[in-house]
Design an enzyme around this catalytic site. Structure first.
Site, PDB file in Angstrom:
ATOM      1  N   ASP A  11       2.452  16.915  -0.176  1.00 13.32           N
ATOM      2  CA  ASP A  11       1.104  16.729   0.358  1.00 13.32           C
ATOM      3  C   ASP A  11       1.087  17.384   1.732  1.00 13.32           C
ATOM      4  O   ASP A  11       1.765  16.920   2.663  1.00 13.32           O
ATOM      5  CB  ASP A  11       0.761  15.241   0.494  1.00 13.32           C
ATOM      6  CG  ASP A  11       0.609  14.564  -0.859  1.00 13.32           C
ATOM      7  OD1 ASP A  11       0.070  15.196  -1.783  1.00 13.32           O
ATOM      8  OD2 ASP A  11       1.031  13.403  -0.996  1.00 13.32           O
ATOM      9  N   ASP A 130      -7.421  11.001  -9.326  1.00 14.36           N
ATOM     10  CA  ASP A 130      -7.052   9.893  -8.446  1.00 14.36           C
ATOM     11  C   ASP A 130      -7.892   8.694  -8.851  1.00 14.36           C
ATOM     12  O   ASP A 130      -9.122   8.752  -8.794  1.00 14.36           O
ATOM     13  CB  ASP A 130      -7.324  10.250  -6.981  1.00 14.36           C
ATOM     14  CG  ASP A 130      -6.537  11.467  -6.513  1.00 14.36           C
ATOM     15  OD1 ASP A 130      -5.448  11.704  -7.073  1.00 14.36           O
ATOM     16  OD2 ASP A 130      -6.998  12.173  -5.605  1.00 14.36           O
TER      17      ASP A 130
END
Length: 266
Positions: A11, A130
């Site tokens: 990330d 998500d």
């Protein structure tokens, strides 16, 4: 037999790898190029590079870092973050990515998945989902029985900042129909907790779709990887914290899984 994949996730925010809990409280985890090199040497099956500052801020993925990362690895590299058009897809593929991850823009315009699959091939399109559990009984949602109670899963966009009201399981079915080749499924409830993958959510996606599922969110120890492969039909397990902070190497996880009878590439 197809082997199960172990995938470290980078990330990236403002050029650095970060990791948080439930998508917030981010802390530095290192340089993306150096980490990519290490994971390649450790035997990772693939890498996922997500520019988490891209979608919220509306700018393009940092192509220079992608290019440097791609030069260091000899395994499939998926790049996502700020992908809003097939032209954006073309840019990250040209920079060295093998697959493109889409999330926010695809939820807002599902045609992006179909157009990307037609132009670059189904195998190239990874749809990131998500999702967060909503413990509310609704007849118009795909309800799932979990250890925490009966729930449905809501899709979130903009790096987990915005709920959409979209049923995640139904969205998973739709992205498959549109041409996505894989689903990167992240449990927002489990993210960064190290309490284990969301087995109920991962299992229902594995059963309700016919494309590979990458389980993400919650990896804390070796048993968590075994449990997600043993108790769900997922094809890969993605993790960040346990690798970034050197709690385990990819090799450690694979050695453990191999001894437990899980087919992995050693």
């Amino acid at each position: 037999m197809l082997t199960k994949r172990i995938i470290p996730c980078l990330d990236v925010k403002d050029g650095r790898v970060v990791k948080g809990v439930h998508f917030v409280n981010l802390r530095d985890a290192g340089d993306p190029v150096e980490l990519s090199r290490a994971y390649n040497e450790q035997g990772a099956d693939e890498l996922v590079f997500l520019d988490i500052s891209a979608s919220p801020r509306g700018h393009e993925t940092t192509l220079e870092i992608v290019s440097k990362t791609a030069a260091e690895v000899f395994i499939p590299l998926t790049v996502g973050g700020g992908i809003r058009s097939t032209e954006d897809m073309k840019k990250v593929l040209k920079a060295g990515a093998d697959k493109v991850g889409v999330n926010t823009a695809a939820v807002k315009d599902p045609e992006l998945i179909r157009l990307g699959a037609e132009k670059f091939g189904t195998q190239c399109i990874v749809c990131a989902i998500d999702a967060k559990a909503v413990f509310e009984e609704r007849s118009d949602r795909f309800m799932v029985d979990t250890p925490r109670g009966r729930c449905w899963y809501e899709v979130y966009i903009y790096g987990g900042r915005t709920g959409t009201g979209v049923d995640a399981v139904e969205w998973g079915r739709r992205v498959e129909e549109l041409g996505a080749g894989e689903i990167l499924l992240t449990s927002m409830d489990a993210d960064g907790t190290k309490d284990g993958f969301d087995l109920a959510m991962t299992d229902v996606f594995s059963r309700e779709t016919n494309i590979p599922i990458i389980a993400s969110g919650g990896a804390g120890d070796k048993d968590d990887f075994y449990n997600v492969f043993n108790q769900t039909g997922c094809d890969a397990a993605l993790a960040a914290s346990v690798f970034h902070y050197k709690e385990y190497t990819v090799g450690d996880i694979k050695d453990f899984l191999g001894k437990k009878g899980v087919a992995v590439r050693i």
